[in-house]
Design an enzyme around this catalytic site. Structure first.
Site, PDB file in Angstrom:
ATOM      1  CB  CYS A 337      -0.986  -0.040   1.150  1.00  0.00           C
ATOM      2  SG  CYS A 337      -2.242  -1.281   0.792  1.00  0.00           S
ATOM      3  CE1 TYR A 365      24.432  -7.027  -1.583  1.00  0.00           C
ATOM      4  CE2 TYR A 365      24.722  -7.103  -3.954  1.00  0.00           C
ATOM      5  CZ  TYR A 365      25.252  -7.099  -2.685  1.00  0.00           C
ATOM      6  OH  TYR A 365      26.603  -7.180  -2.522  1.00  0.00           O
TER       7      TYR A 365
END
Ligand SMILES: *Cc1c(COP(=O)(O)O)cnc(C)c1O
Length: 416
Positions: A337, A365
């Protein structure tokens, strides 16, 4: 992963869609064949008497990945005491682990020294305090060569304003500390940053290191760090490893001849060894047509793969479910969100809800930077080794989100 007829397959014939069915999405998959190819490619690029590669494990710290690199003969580059412990846990010898922290406490460095691993110090104050207590443990020193390199400011760590390393202008001070404490230097090190495109950057840094190294009589190794660029797009530029290897080797051999002794040439790659081995599979939850854009929303977000949002990194995206469909233009977004965009206006084979999209270069990563943001589970991880798939991390469960939390019992508090 290659297209064979009308489906994608990993080397050895494993079907990624079958893996997604078996383990569910979102799913990280690592192909050890690619790790091995990259490791050997780098190793073979050098023509020197002694070379050692230390896998920079912060790129991907899963225990099975560490074990795989141990199997290949790699050492380990670590940046925290916890990474040191993970390395020891899977059986690396302490002398095959180098500990290269930045900004950690003297206490943590002492712990690493007690565990017997190689210590790389990047601060004169720490060097002095360490020397006063452990003058019999030779150390490596991290030099800042003042080179501006790297793909972005977040990953460029060798320039003059960087917090990393000891400036090469401060060597007289370093020498005074060594004289006063009796500490010996067994290695010199630099690491200029990630995504370096030009082999000559390494050579410039190398000259600075050689110039410093000649004044330390007890050296065993010179460590040139890492930062090799890997391709992210088709036809993308990458560090020319073979060219770099040839040039560095020639100069290194010459240095050893002048120095009077053979030293070990070291590198500590993370991204180069694991980036391309990783694939991140997600399922399309929604296809959303707005007035300007067609969004494909997947069952993941910056909680699982933050590089596009954090570093503006490019990860190639393909529709694994529709290898032969016509491409259309999509903006691929996550379910978090806030704005978590994986890629804008990408040409991807026509997407239907339920299709599986893969993100390439998901080895380095990605999973190691994942979080539980929005109270989402971290994905499962699978390793492919010699034609078989192995689950190397289970998907989180509800209890993983709360297992460390302690609830305050407000009703009891009121009674007291
Ligand atoms: C992160 C890191 C590396 C690895 O860098 P890559 O770009 O992943 O190869 C090597 N050395 C040190 C000290 C690091 O901090």
């Amino acid at each position: 992963m290659n297209l064979e007829g009308n489906r994608y397959l990993f080397d050895g014939g494993i079907d990624p869609l079958e893996l997604c069915k078996k383990y569910d999405c979102p799913l990280y998959v690592y192909d050890t064949g690619v790790m091995k190819r990259q490791y050997n490619r780098l190793l073979n690029a050098f023509d020197v008497k002694q070379v050692k590669l230390n896998y920079a494990c912060k790129a991907l710290t899963n225990l099975s990945v560490l074990k795989f690199f141990k199997r290949l003969g790699s050492g380990l580059d670590t940046v925290s005491i916890q990474e040191v412990r993970l390395g020891l846990q899977v059986g690396f010898a302490p002398e095959d682990i180098i500990y290269t922290p930045n900004g950690v406490s003297l206490e943590e460095i002492k712990m690493a020294a007690d565990l017997g691993v190689k210590i790389n110090i990047d601060n004169i104050s720490i060097l002095e305090q360490f020397g006063q207590e452990f003058k019999d443990i030779p150390v490596c020193i991290r030099i800042n060569p003042h080179i501006m390199a790297g793909g972005s400011s977040k990953i460029s760590v060798g320039h003059i304003d960087s917090k990393f390393g000891i400036s090469f202008h401060q060597m007289p001070l370093v020498k005074r500390v060594l004289e006063a404490t009796g500490l010996k230097v067994e290695g010199v090190h630099m690491h200029t940053g990630s995504d370096i495109m030009d082999a000559n950057v390494f050579l410039m840094g190398a000259e600075i290191l050689f110039n410093i190294a000649k004044d330390f009589p007890d050296l065993k190794y010179i460590d040139f760090g890492s930062g090799f660029k890997v391709p992210y797009k088709e036809n993308d530029i990458e560090t020319d490893i073979e060219d770099l290897g040839e040039k560095i080797s020639e100069r290194f051999n010459q240095f050893c001849a002048d120095y009077g002794r053979e030293l070990t040439l070291m590198f500590e790659p993370g991204k180069f060894l694991v980036s391309q081995s990783g694939y991140f599979f997600t399922k399309v939850n929604v296809v959303k047509q707005t007035l300007s854009t067609v969004f494909a929303g997947v069952d993941s977000g910056l909680n699982h793969l933050i590089r596009p949002m954090f570093y503006d990194s490019y990860h190639r995206i393909q529709n694994v479910s529709k290898p032969n469909a016509k491409p259309r233009i999509y903006t691929v977004v996550g379910y978090i969100c806030e704005t978590d965009t994986f890629g804008v206006n990408r040409r991807i084979n026509e997407i239907q809800e339920g299709d599986i999209l893969v993100f390439h270069n998901a080895g380095a990563y990605c999973s190691s930077m994942a979080s539980n943001y929005n109270s989402r589970y971290k994905p499962a991880e699978v390793m492919i080794f010699e034609g078989k798939d192995y689950l190397i991390r289970e998907r989180d469960k509800m209890e993983d989100l709360t297992s460390k939390q302690i609830e305050v019992n407000f009703e009891e508090e009121v009674k007291v």
